[in-house]
Motif scaffolding. Structure first.
Motif, mmCIF file in Angstrom:
data_model
loop_
_atom_site.group_PDB
_atom_site.id
_atom_site.type_symbol
_atom_site.label_atom_id
_atom_site.label_comp_id
_atom_site.label_asym_id
_atom_site.label_seq_id
_atom_site.Cartn_x
_atom_site.Cartn_y
_atom_site.Cartn_z
ATOM 1 N N ALA A 48 14.166 1.796 2.188
ATOM 2 C CA ALA A 48 14.225 3.236 2.379
ATOM 3 C C ALA A 48 14.544 3.963 1.079
ATOM 4 N N CYS A 49 15.365 3.398 0.246
ATOM 5 C CA CYS A 49 15.776 4.048 -1.001
ATOM 6 C C CYS A 49 14.862 3.601 -2.145
ATOM 7 N N SER A 50 14.540 4.539 -3.005
ATOM 8 C CA SER A 50 13.631 4.237 -4.109
ATOM 9 C C SER A 50 14.154 3.125 -5.006
ATOM 10 N N GLY A 51 15.431 3.160 -5.346
ATOM 11 C CA GLY A 51 16.005 2.116 -6.205
ATOM 12 C C GLY A 51 15.903 0.744 -5.573
ATOM 13 N N ALA A 52 16.103 0.690 -4.269
ATOM 14 C CA ALA A 52 15.983 -0.582 -3.550
ATOM 15 C C ALA A 52 14.536 -1.043 -3.520
ATOM 16 N N THR A 53 13.629 -0.116 -3.321
ATOM 17 C CA THR A 53 12.204 -0.467 -3.323
ATOM 18 C C THR A 53 11.797 -1.023 -4.679
ATOM 19 N N LEU A 54 12.239 -0.366 -5.740
ATOM 20 C CA LEU A 54 11.909 -0.848 -7.081
ATOM 21 C C LEU A 54 12.563 -2.194 -7.370
ATOM 22 N N GLY A 55 13.720 -2.438 -6.782
ATOM 23 C CA GLY A 55 14.379 -3.730 -6.956
ATOM 24 C C GLY A 55 13.711 -4.844 -6.186
ATOM 25 N N ALA A 56 13.117 -4.524 -5.045
ATOM 26 C CA ALA A 56 12.528 -5.546 -4.182
ATOM 27 C C ALA A 56 11.068 -5.844 -4.485
ATOM 28 N N ILE A 57 10.350 -4.910 -5.080
ATOM 29 C CA ILE A 57 8.896 -5.082 -5.194
ATOM 30 C C ILE A 57 8.502 -6.264 -6.071
ATOM 31 N N GLU A 58 9.242 -6.531 -7.115
ATOM 32 C CA GLU A 58 8.872 -7.676 -7.964
ATOM 33 C C GLU A 58 8.950 -8.975 -7.180
ATOM 34 N N VAL A 59 9.973 -9.102 -6.350
ATOM 35 C CA VAL A 59 10.127 -10.306 -5.525
ATOM 36 C C VAL A 59 8.998 -10.384 -4.512
ATOM 37 N N ALA A 60 8.721 -9.259 -3.854
ATOM 38 C CA ALA A 60 7.651 -9.237 -2.840
ATOM 39 C C ALA A 60 6.298 -9.519 -3.487
ATOM 40 N N LYS A 61 6.041 -8.904 -4.645
ATOM 41 C CA LYS A 61 4.774 -9.108 -5.349
ATOM 42 C C LYS A 61 4.609 -10.575 -5.736
ATOM 43 N N THR A 62 5.646 -11.167 -6.300
ATOM 44 C CA THR A 62 5.588 -12.581 -6.690
ATOM 45 C C THR A 62 5.352 -13.475 -5.486
ATOM 46 N N GLY A 63 5.938 -13.093 -4.352
ATOM 47 C CA GLY A 63 5.766 -13.868 -3.122
ATOM 48 C C GLY A 63 4.483 -13.547 -2.366
ATOM 49 N N GLY A 64 3.724 -12.551 -2.845
ATOM 50 C CA GLY A 64 2.477 -12.178 -2.185
ATOM 51 C C GLY A 64 2.688 -11.483 -0.846
ATOM 52 N N VAL A 65 3.808 -10.766 -0.714
ATOM 53 C CA VAL A 65 4.141 -10.098 0.550
ATOM 54 C C VAL A 65 4.046 -8.584 0.353
ATOM 55 N N PRO A 66 3.192 -7.902 1.108
ATOM 56 C CA PRO A 66 3.101 -6.452 0.978
ATOM 57 C C PRO A 66 4.347 -5.753 1.518
ATOM 58 N N MET A 67 4.682 -4.624 0.886
ATOM 59 C CA MET A 67 5.811 -3.784 1.312
ATOM 60 C C MET A 67 5.278 -2.396 1.650
ATOM 61 N N VAL A 68 5.805 -1.815 2.714
ATOM 62 C CA VAL A 68 5.493 -0.429 3.076
ATOM 63 C C VAL A 68 6.811 0.323 3.129
ATOM 64 N N SER A 69 6.996 1.265 2.221
ATOM 65 C CA SER A 69 8.217 2.069 2.225
ATOM 66 C C SER A 69 7.948 3.372 2.948
ATOM 67 N N TYR A 70 8.823 3.692 3.854
ATOM 68 C CA TYR A 70 8.685 4.893 4.663
ATOM 69 C C TYR A 70 9.506 6.053 4.109
ATOM 70 N N ALA A 71 10.257 5.841 3.034
ATOM 71 C CA ALA A 71 11.122 6.913 2.557
ATOM 72 C C ALA A 71 11.318 6.947 1.041
ATOM 73 N N SER A 72 10.756 6.049 0.294
ATOM 74 C CA SER A 72 10.970 5.997 -1.158
ATOM 75 C C SER A 72 10.109 7.052 -1.845
ATOM 76 N N THR A 73 10.759 8.024 -2.478
ATOM 77 C CA THR A 73 10.034 9.164 -3.039
ATOM 78 C C THR A 73 10.042 9.242 -4.561
ATOM 79 N N SER A 74 10.654 8.290 -5.242
ATOM 80 C CA SER A 74 10.746 8.355 -6.695
ATOM 81 C C SER A 74 9.362 8.381 -7.343
ATOM 82 N N PRO A 75 9.163 9.286 -8.305
ATOM 83 C CA PRO A 75 7.902 9.289 -9.046
ATOM 84 C C PRO A 75 7.648 7.975 -9.786
#
Length: 174
Positions: A48-75
């Motif tokens: 939900a939080c942009s900082g958390a999304t940015l922290g998690a995406i590298e792990v998800a990307k490396t694992g080949g798992v798509p992420m859908v954020s419903y609230a992350s608004t950071s440019p």
């Protein structure tokens, strides 16, 4: 952070929920995302939080798992090199700031006070509003999460005879 695990069955799809908490922090989110990737999830709904999304995406990307954020608004998410694994369903703060400035300009008011939160969301959105608003602010006041006494913010508005207030807040503070 919560995900749905997808298992193809003979008659369709079966979903099960696996949860992990990002705590709205980048490091915690990365650890949570790793636990989800290790659980062989098919997708991650969050963070939900942009900082958390940015922290998690590298792990998800490396694992080949798509992420859908419903609230992350950071440019910062807009042009992030996510390898095509990150999706969001809300506009960035940059777009929201421009839209808010355009809406305010059309309102007929001319002397706004700007009140915003000091967190990443509030600061980024407020900066975008100020960058896109062609007029002058009559006052500006900020506050931290958890604030319960807004008398200084109200005083900034009343002491400067502002004709309106633009607020960048969460629903419970607004």
């Amino acid at each position: 952070m919560a995900i749905d695990h997808l298992n193809a069955g003979q008659t369709g799809f079966n979903f099960s929920l696996v949860e992990a908490d990002s705590a709205c922090g980048g490091t915690t989110a990365a650890t949570a995302a790793q636990s989800l990737v290790d659980a062989n999830v098919s997708a991650i709904a969050g963070a939900a939080c942009s900082g958390a999304t940015l922290g998690a995406i590298e792990v998800a990307k490396t694992g080949g798992v798509p992420m859908v954020s419903y609230a992350s608004t950071s440019p910062a998410i807009t042009n992030y090199d996510d390898g095509g694994y990150l999706f969001r369903v809300v506009p960035s703060d940059a777009q929201q700031g421009q839209a808010l400035a355009d809406t305010y300009a059309a309102s007929g008011y001319t002397s706004p006070a700007l009140i915003s939160m000091t967190n990443d969301y509030g600061a980024g959105f407020a900066d975008s509003f100020k960058a896109n608003y062609a007029g002058d602010l009559c006052a500006e006041a900020t506050y931290a999460d958890g604030t319960t006494d807004f008398s200084s913010q109200v005083a900034a508005v009343t002491d400067n005879d502002c004709d309106s207030v633009v607020m960048i807040t969460y629903a419970n503070d607004g």
